[in-house]
Design an enzyme around this catalytic site. Structure first.
Site, PDB file in Angstrom:
ATOM      1  N   ASN A 265       0.866  -1.184   0.000  1.00 19.31           N
ATOM      2  CA  ASN A 265       0.000   0.000   0.000  1.00 19.31           C
ATOM      3  C   ASN A 265       0.900   1.231   0.000  1.00 19.31           C
ATOM      4  O   ASN A 265       1.495   1.583   1.012  1.00 19.31           O
ATOM      5  CB  ASN A 265      -0.895  -0.019   1.244  1.00 19.31           C
ATOM      6  CG  ASN A 265      -1.761   1.224   1.359  1.00 19.31           C
ATOM      7  OD1 ASN A 265      -1.892   1.993   0.414  1.00 19.31           O
ATOM      8  ND2 ASN A 265      -2.361   1.416   2.523  1.00 19.31           N
TER       9      ASN A 265
ATOM     10  N   GLU B 273      -5.155  -5.042  10.645  1.00 16.46           N
ATOM     11  CA  GLU B 273      -4.172  -4.013  10.952  1.00 16.46           C
ATOM     12  C   GLU B 273      -4.490  -3.365  12.292  1.00 16.46           C
ATOM     13  O   GLU B 273      -5.378  -2.507  12.374  1.00 16.46           O
ATOM     14  CB  GLU B 273      -4.178  -2.929   9.866  1.00 16.46           C
ATOM     15  CG  GLU B 273      -3.773  -3.431   8.492  1.00 16.46           C
ATOM     16  CD  GLU B 273      -3.450  -2.271   7.559  1.00 16.46           C
ATOM     17  OE1 GLU B 273      -2.334  -2.213   7.070  1.00 16.46           O
ATOM     18  OE2 GLU B 273      -4.323  -1.418   7.353  1.00 16.46           O
TER      19      GLU B 273
ATOM     20  N   GLY C 145       2.390   2.663  11.140  1.00 15.21           N
ATOM     21  CA  GLY C 145       3.225   3.848  10.991  1.00 15.21           C
ATOM     22  C   GLY C 145       3.772   4.396  12.286  1.00 15.21           C
ATOM     23  O   GLY C 145       4.319   5.496  12.322  1.00 15.21           O
TER      24      GLY C 145
ATOM     25  N   SER D 253       3.252  -1.863  10.414  1.00 18.17           N
ATOM     26  CA  SER D 253       4.713  -1.821  10.544  1.00 18.17           C
ATOM     27  C   SER D 253       5.359  -3.164  10.208  1.00 18.17           C
ATOM     28  O   SER D 253       6.354  -3.558  10.828  1.00 18.17           O
ATOM     29  CB  SER D 253       5.125  -1.353  11.951  1.00 18.17           C
ATOM     30  OG  SER D 253       4.655  -0.041  12.187  1.00 18.17           O
TER      31      SER D 253
ATOM     32  N   LYS E   9       0.030   4.211  -0.221  1.00 20.59           N
ATOM     33  CA  LYS E   9      -0.659   5.340   0.421  1.00 20.59           C
ATOM     34  C   LYS E   9      -0.529   6.583  -0.473  1.00 20.59           C
ATOM     35  O   LYS E   9      -0.557   6.466  -1.697  1.00 20.59           O
ATOM     36  CB  LYS E   9      -0.137   5.554   1.846  1.00 20.59           C
ATOM     37  CG  LYS E   9      -0.276   4.279   2.697  1.00 20.59           C
ATOM     38  CD  LYS E   9      -0.024   4.491   4.151  1.00 20.59           C
ATOM     39  CE  LYS E   9      -0.223   3.186   4.913  1.00 20.59           C
ATOM     40  NZ  LYS E   9      -0.074   3.362   6.360  1.00 20.59           N
TER      41      LYS E   9
ATOM     42  N   HIS F  21      -9.498   0.787   4.987  1.00 20.21           N
ATOM     43  CA  HIS F  21      -8.254   1.011   5.716  1.00 20.21           C
ATOM     44  C   HIS F  21      -8.518   1.962   6.888  1.00 20.21           C
ATOM     45  O   HIS F  21      -9.354   2.852   6.799  1.00 20.21           O
ATOM     46  CB  HIS F  21      -7.196   1.601   4.783  1.00 20.21           C
ATOM     47  CG  HIS F  21      -5.824   1.586   5.357  1.00 20.21           C
ATOM     48  ND1 HIS F  21      -5.385   2.533   6.263  1.00 20.21           N
ATOM     49  CD2 HIS F  21      -4.780   0.733   5.174  1.00 20.21           C
ATOM     50  CE1 HIS F  21      -4.139   2.259   6.609  1.00 20.21           C
ATOM     51  NE2 HIS F  21      -3.743   1.179   5.958  1.00 20.21           N
TER      52      HIS F  21
ATOM     53  N   GLU G  97      -7.007   4.418   7.978  1.00 16.66           N
ATOM     54  CA  GLU G  97      -6.856   5.837   7.661  1.00 16.66           C
ATOM     55  C   GLU G  97      -8.102   6.370   6.967  1.00 16.66           C
ATOM     56  O   GLU G  97      -8.507   7.515   7.195  1.00 16.66           O
ATOM     57  CB  GLU G  97      -5.605   6.033   6.786  1.00 16.66           C
ATOM     58  CG  GLU G  97      -4.330   5.811   7.589  1.00 16.66           C
ATOM     59  CD  GLU G  97      -3.137   5.399   6.750  1.00 16.66           C
ATOM     60  OE1 GLU G  97      -2.100   5.088   7.352  1.00 16.66           O
ATOM     61  OE2 GLU G  97      -3.234   5.367   5.499  1.00 16.66           O
TER      62      GLU G  97
END
Length: 255
Positions: free
Chosen positions: A9, A170, A176, A216, A11, A98, A100
């Protein structure tokens, strides 16, 4: 036996030309093939066509994925991308839900469910994300929380070929941040996801759906996750932005 998968990904990183360079670098790194591992790269929407052309011209051993989709076929939805648009540029996978997207843009489980149905109607494989916040984990409710997400995200889905639907677990607190769930943490939740899929779809289908770990994930820790029974690969963030590090993760999955 489920095929392992390593998905990258990107991003909101890489311009069109940078994306082409990265895709070509990855094609070079994986020129000898990926064995029995499915590899997917998910660049930003404006990079999809360029990466698609690299895949085609280099006969690259990886597939193209998008990072988001809208569930309508067309219309006045400024800024959105329809499934047939992804299909037209060669995308065969698409990340949905996701953390985010959920956190910054208010995406709900209902939205994720609609997106999955729209993608599957076009033969595009959803990579459907789930995961808990640090607050939920510290309260000891992480399994309950993720199981509820899975039930809502899969409601009404019809799956006959389990390779056509992928889940990525996740833990939000590990995305991150440099913090990483342990392999045992991942197995605890991925095992619960698998058990929930059995409830929803039955043993035969559930046993074939791939569940990835994300958060991560990097070359140094991927092997430990892949040893776990219900972890079938990884959804990779930062480490997918360098061809050599992403290729190293693919090669770990091949081992």
């Amino acid at each position: 036996m489920r095929k392992r998968m390593i998905a990258g990904n990107w991003k909101m990183n890489k311009t069109y030309s940078e994306g082409v360079v990265l895709a070509q670098g990855l094609a070079d790194e994986l020129a000898d093939g990926t064995g029995d591992v499915d590899v997917v790269v998910c660049p930003p929407a404006v990079d999809l066509k360029g990466v698609s052309e690299v895949i085609e011209q280099a006969s690259a051993p990886f597939a193209l994925g998008a990072q988001n989709v809208y569930w309508e076929e067309s219309g006045a939805y400024t800024g959105e991308t329809a499934p047939n648009m992804l299909e037209a540029v060669g995308a065969t996978y698409c990340i949905i839900g996701h953390s985010e997207r959920r956190d910054y843009f208010g995406e709900t489980d209902e939205d994720v469910n609609k997106k999955a149905k729209a993608l599957m109607a076009h033969g595009i494989v959803p990579i459907s994300c789930c995961g808990e916040s640090l607050e939920v984990r510290e309260a000891g409710k992480h399994v309950e929380f993720v199981v509820d997400q899975i039930k809502k995200d899969t409601e009404g889905l019809e799956i006959t070929d389990p390779s056509k639907y992928v889940i990525a677990y996740e833990p939000i607190w590990a995305i991150g941040t440099g913090k990483t769930a342990t392999a045992d943490d991942a197995q605890e939740v991925c095992g619960a996801i698998r058990a929930t899929l059995v409830e929803v779809f039955g043993e035969e289908v559930a046993s074939g759906i791939r569940v990835l770990y994300g958060g991560s994930a990097k070359p140094e820790n991927i092997a430990g996750f892949l040893e776990k029974e219900d972890v079938d690969g990884a959804l990779v963030g930062g480490a997918s932005l360098k061809a050599d590090s992403f290729a190293a993760m693919v090669k770990s999955a091949m081992a």
